[in-house]
Design an enzyme around this catalytic site. Structure first.
Site, PDB file in Angstrom:
ATOM      1  N   TYR A  52      -3.573  -0.694  10.058  1.00 46.21           N
ATOM      2  CA  TYR A  52      -3.314  -1.038   8.417  1.00 46.21           C
ATOM      3  C   TYR A  52      -2.071  -0.435   8.021  1.00 46.21           C
ATOM      4  O   TYR A  52      -1.264  -1.134   7.222  1.00 46.21           O
ATOM      5  CB  TYR A  52      -4.633  -0.337   7.751  1.00 46.21           C
ATOM      6  CG  TYR A  52      -4.497  -0.461   6.159  1.00 46.21           C
ATOM      7  CD1 TYR A  52      -5.129  -1.352   5.854  1.00 46.21           C
ATOM      8  CD2 TYR A  52      -3.991   0.501   5.213  1.00 46.21           C
ATOM      9  CE1 TYR A  52      -5.285  -1.552   4.235  1.00 46.21           C
ATOM     10  CE2 TYR A  52      -3.821   0.098   3.908  1.00 46.21           C
ATOM     11  CZ  TYR A  52      -4.618  -0.981   3.525  1.00 46.21           C
ATOM     12  OH  TYR A  52      -4.450  -1.156   2.143  1.00 46.21           O
ATOM     13  N   SER A  67       0.697  -1.326  -0.057  1.00 45.79           N
ATOM     14  CA  SER A  67      -0.069  -0.077   0.043  1.00 45.79           C
ATOM     15  C   SER A  67       0.834   1.396   0.116  1.00 45.79           C
ATOM     16  O   SER A  67       2.206   1.153   0.324  1.00 45.79           O
ATOM     17  CB  SER A  67      -0.885  -0.064   1.110  1.00 45.79           C
ATOM     18  OG  SER A  67      -1.531   1.260   1.545  1.00 45.79           O
TER      19      SER A  67
HETATM   20  P1  NAP Z   1     -11.754  -5.414  -1.311  1.00 47.94           P
HETATM   21  O1  NAP Z   1     -12.562  -5.378  -2.270  1.00 47.94           O
HETATM   22  O2  NAP Z   1     -12.203  -5.145   0.155  1.00 47.94           O
HETATM   23  O3  NAP Z   1     -10.883  -6.740  -1.233  1.00 47.94           O
HETATM   24  C1  NAP Z   1     -10.405  -7.306  -0.063  1.00 47.94           C
HETATM   25  C2  NAP Z   1     -10.522  -8.909  -0.167  1.00 47.94           C
HETATM   26  O4  NAP Z   1      -9.850  -9.434   1.092  1.00 47.94           O
HETATM   27  C3  NAP Z   1     -11.928  -9.301  -0.361  1.00 47.94           C
HETATM   28  O5  NAP Z   1     -12.162 -10.347  -1.261  1.00 47.94           O
HETATM   29  C4  NAP Z   1     -12.189  -9.926   1.228  1.00 47.94           C
HETATM   30  O6  NAP Z   1     -13.206 -10.873   1.422  1.00 47.94           O
HETATM   31  C5  NAP Z   1     -10.708 -10.550   1.428  1.00 47.94           C
HETATM   32  N1  NAP Z   1     -10.673 -10.496   2.915  1.00 47.94           N
HETATM   33  C6  NAP Z   1     -10.843  -9.685   3.723  1.00 47.94           C
HETATM   34  N2  NAP Z   1     -10.658 -10.195   5.068  1.00 47.94           N
HETATM   35  C7  NAP Z   1     -10.634 -11.687   4.906  1.00 47.94           C
HETATM   36  C8  NAP Z   1     -10.386 -12.587   5.883  1.00 47.94           C
HETATM   37  N3  NAP Z   1     -10.516 -12.322   7.200  1.00 47.94           N
HETATM   38  N4  NAP Z   1     -10.159 -13.677   5.223  1.00 47.94           N
HETATM   39  C9  NAP Z   1     -10.356 -13.908   3.746  1.00 47.94           C
HETATM   40  N5  NAP Z   1     -10.428 -12.967   3.170  1.00 47.94           N
HETATM   41  C10 NAP Z   1     -10.482 -11.741   3.454  1.00 47.94           C
HETATM   42  O7  NAP Z   1     -10.480  -4.326  -1.355  1.00 47.94           O
HETATM   43  P2  NAP Z   1      -9.389  -4.003  -2.550  1.00 47.94           P
HETATM   44  O8  NAP Z   1      -9.049  -2.734  -2.448  1.00 47.94           O
HETATM   45  O9  NAP Z   1      -9.507  -4.885  -3.523  1.00 47.94           O
HETATM   46  O10 NAP Z   1      -8.229  -4.683  -1.441  1.00 47.94           O
HETATM   47  C11 NAP Z   1      -7.317  -5.802  -1.959  1.00 47.94           C
HETATM   48  C12 NAP Z   1      -5.896  -5.649  -1.211  1.00 47.94           C
HETATM   49  O11 NAP Z   1      -5.358  -4.263  -1.734  1.00 47.94           O
HETATM   50  C13 NAP Z   1      -5.935  -5.532   0.178  1.00 47.94           C
HETATM   51  O12 NAP Z   1      -5.089  -6.102   0.518  1.00 47.94           O
HETATM   52  C14 NAP Z   1      -5.773  -3.896   0.349  1.00 47.94           C
HETATM   53  O13 NAP Z   1      -5.489  -3.632   1.672  1.00 47.94           O
HETATM   54  C15 NAP Z   1      -5.032  -3.382  -0.626  1.00 47.94           C
HETATM   55  N6  NAP Z   1      -4.917  -2.102  -1.142  1.00 47.94           N
HETATM   56  C16 NAP Z   1      -6.150  -1.768  -1.765  1.00 47.94           C
HETATM   57  C17 NAP Z   1      -5.998  -0.297  -2.067  1.00 47.94           C
HETATM   58  C18 NAP Z   1      -7.252   0.398  -2.646  1.00 47.94           C
HETATM   59  O14 NAP Z   1      -7.172   1.778  -2.890  1.00 47.94           O
HETATM   60  N7  NAP Z   1      -8.479  -0.148  -2.972  1.00 47.94           N
HETATM   61  C19 NAP Z   1      -4.847   0.493  -1.955  1.00 47.94           C
HETATM   62  C20 NAP Z   1      -3.619  -0.027  -1.371  1.00 47.94           C
HETATM   63  C21 NAP Z   1      -3.904  -1.411  -1.246  1.00 47.94           C
HETATM   64  P3  NAP Z   1     -14.555 -10.467   2.060  1.00 47.94           P
HETATM   65  O15 NAP Z   1     -15.348  -9.848   0.758  1.00 47.94           O
HETATM   66  O16 NAP Z   1     -15.217 -11.623   2.318  1.00 47.94           O
HETATM   67  O17 NAP Z   1     -14.311  -9.433   3.122  1.00 47.94           O
END
Ligand code: NAP
Length: 255
Positions: free
Chosen positions: A160, A147
């Site tokens: 986080y 991130s």
């Molecule tokens: P997201 O749609 O919320 O995706 C996160 C995924 O992780 C979801 O499929 C979620 O499943 C899963 N997850 C969360 N808690 C979990 C658990 N306890 N066990 C198993 N699976 C779990 O958001 P995203 O933005 O695509 O995030 C993906 C990654 O990118 C994350 O690591 C996030 O920190 C990182 N990231 C995102 C951004 C951004 O701007 N969006 C920026 C930097 C980094 P559920 O739906 O079941 O919760």
């Protein structure tokens, strides 16, 4: 090997965690379009049906694997499911992650533990379980989703930030140990992408405006904006990259 062939993933098996939604779903589809079969991880069965349907439609094999990454045993079991279904693992995308927002003085013990377990400890456990197979087969690619908060402090997301800063360190630590086994461990640091993870920021008019003002590209990232980087770090094209955290942020960090 011709340059475009170095981006192909035919014959490879990839595990993408958290691939039911957002960045993980987009990365899983990209890897399959590049030729990989994909173990699509979700927290519970059925959640990743859409991602699996799209990969199937594209002619690659997709299988659902499940586990709650807050559970210490889940990472090992998830890798076992991949081995049972596919017999190998070539690419691990550590994408599943969660976020809790609260001022540090009020931040609960429970939220702290959950975020550290899911975002950091499960990344280590998955890498360790997959790494054992990769060492045995003499090759592998691990891509951690870090991130901008691997570099910056963020606002009211202390766990986080701590977890994602540690993911950057873990990426380098594992890269140092495993480069000699022909395993590349790298990370992608996405900027601000429009997903569930950032829904609260997108909905907050002031934060949304402030964020957009700082992004030179002038827009939120679309999950598909990560596809090229994810394929690159999963493919032979990146064979001499080890322990790198690659920022994909529309220019945020340069501002
Ligand atoms: P997201 O749609 O919320 O995706 C996160 C995924 O992780 C979801 O499929 C979620 O499943 C899963 N997850 C969360 N808690 C979990 C658990 N306890 N066990 C198993 N699976 C779990 O958001 P995203 O933005 O695509 O995030 C993906 C990654 O990118 C994350 O690591 C996030 O920190 C990182 N990231 C995102 C951004 C951004 O701007 N969006 C920026 C930097 C980094 P559920 O739906 O079941 O919760």
């Amino acid at each position: 090997m011709a340059i475009l062939d170095k981006f192909k993933l035919e014959g490879k098996v990839a595990l993408v965690t958290g691939a039911a939604t957002g960045l993980g779903a987009s990365i899983a589809k990209a890897l399959s379009e590049a030729g990989a079969d994909v173990a699509v991880h979700a927290r519970t069965y059925g959640k990743a049906a859409e991602t699996i349907g799209e990969i199937d439609a594209g002619g690659r094999r997709a299988e659902e694997v499940v586990g709650d990454m807050a559970d210490k045993e889940a990472p090992r079991r998830v890798v076992e499911q991949v081995m049972d279904k596919f017999g190998r693992i070539d690419i691990l995308i550590n994408n599943a992650g969660t976020i809790r927002r609260s001022p540090a003085v009020d931040f609960s013990e429970e939220d702290w533990s959950t975020v550290i377990e899911v975002n950091l400890s499960s990344v280590f456990r998955l890498s360790q379980a997959a790494g054992r197979h990769m060492i045995a087969q003499g090759s592998g690619k691990i891509v951690n989703i870090a991130s901008l908060l691997s570099f910056q402090g963020g606002i009211t997301v202390p766990a986080y930030t701590a977890s994602k800063s540690a993911v950057a360190g873990l990426t380098k630590a594992l890269a140092n140990e495993w480069a000699k086994f022909n395993i590349n461990v790298n990370a992608i640091a996405p900027g601000y992408f429009a997903t569930n993870n950032t829904a609260a920021l997108q909905a907050d008019e002031t934060r949304n405006r402030q964020i957009l003002e700082r992004i030179p590209a002038g827009r939120w990232g679309d999950p598909d904006d990560l596809q090229g980087t994810a394929v690159f770090l999963s493919a032979a094209a990146s064979d001499y990259m080890n322990g790198h955290v690659l920022v994909v942020d529309g220019g945020w960090m340069g501002r």
